[in-house]
Scaffold this motif. Structure first.
Motif, PDB file in Angstrom:
ATOM      1  N   UNK A  41       0.767  -1.322   0.050  1.00 44.93           N
ATOM      2  CA  UNK A  41      -0.095   0.026  -0.082  1.00 44.93           C
ATOM      3  C   UNK A  41       0.882   1.216  -0.057  1.00 44.93           C
ATOM      4  N   UNK A  42       2.105   1.115   0.743  1.00 47.87           N
ATOM      5  CA  UNK A  42       2.970   2.389   0.972  1.00 47.87           C
ATOM      6  C   UNK A  42       3.540   2.814  -0.315  1.00 47.87           C
ATOM      7  N   UNK A  43       3.863   1.603  -1.067  1.00 53.47           N
ATOM      8  CA  UNK A  43       4.664   1.706  -2.584  1.00 53.47           C
ATOM      9  C   UNK A  43       3.691   2.053  -3.584  1.00 53.47           C
ATOM     10  N   UNK A  44       2.282   2.149  -3.161  1.00 52.35           N
ATOM     11  CA  UNK A  44       1.283   2.508  -4.255  1.00 52.35           C
ATOM     12  C   UNK A  44       1.118   1.089  -5.390  1.00 52.35           C
ATOM     13  N   UNK A  45       1.075  -0.057  -5.013  1.00 50.63           N
ATOM     14  CA  UNK A  45       0.731  -1.177  -5.756  1.00 50.63           C
ATOM     15  C   UNK A  45      -0.626  -1.526  -5.462  1.00 50.63           C
ATOM     16  N   UNK A  46      -1.280  -1.247  -4.197  1.00 51.28           N
ATOM     17  CA  UNK A  46      -2.612  -1.495  -3.753  1.00 51.28           C
ATOM     18  C   UNK A  46      -2.912  -0.192  -3.000  1.00 51.28           C
ATOM     19  N   UNK A  47      -4.229  -0.089  -3.336  1.00 49.64           N
ATOM     20  CA  UNK A  47      -4.959   0.963  -2.708  1.00 49.64           C
ATOM     21  C   UNK A  47      -6.420   0.590  -2.214  1.00 49.64           C
ATOM     22  N   UNK A  48      -7.126   1.357  -1.543  1.00 47.41           N
ATOM     23  CA  UNK A  48      -8.151   1.137  -0.784  1.00 47.41           C
ATOM     24  C   UNK A  48      -9.291   1.964  -1.715  1.00 47.41           C
TER      25      UNK A  48
END
Length: 68
Positions: A41-48
């Motif tokens: 999530x921090x690296x932007x590969x997954x979002x909410x």
């Protein structure tokens, strides 16, 4: 500063999480964490999404395609 896809080394569990998000597979009994790692999530590969569910981002999809 985000890590570039070429230098980011996802763990096998993180790769499996990305694959499952891509395929929209939700299974609780797989032994994988129920939530994506904070690192993804921090690296932007997954979002909410607005509803709180995890979603694969374009960057996450690019990482998967690069790893195949």
């Amino acid at each position: 500063m985000p890590i570039e896809p070429d230098t980011f080394a996802p763990t096998p569990d993180e790769l499996e999480t990305l694959r499952r998000l891509e395929q929209k597979v939700v299974q609780i009994d797989t032994g994988l964490p129920a939530e994506p790692s904070v690192r993804l999530m921090d690296e932007g590969y997954v979002a909410r999404k607005a509803g709180g569910a995890a979603a694969l981002t374009a960057r996450g999809l690019a990482l998967l395609r690069h790893r195949h």
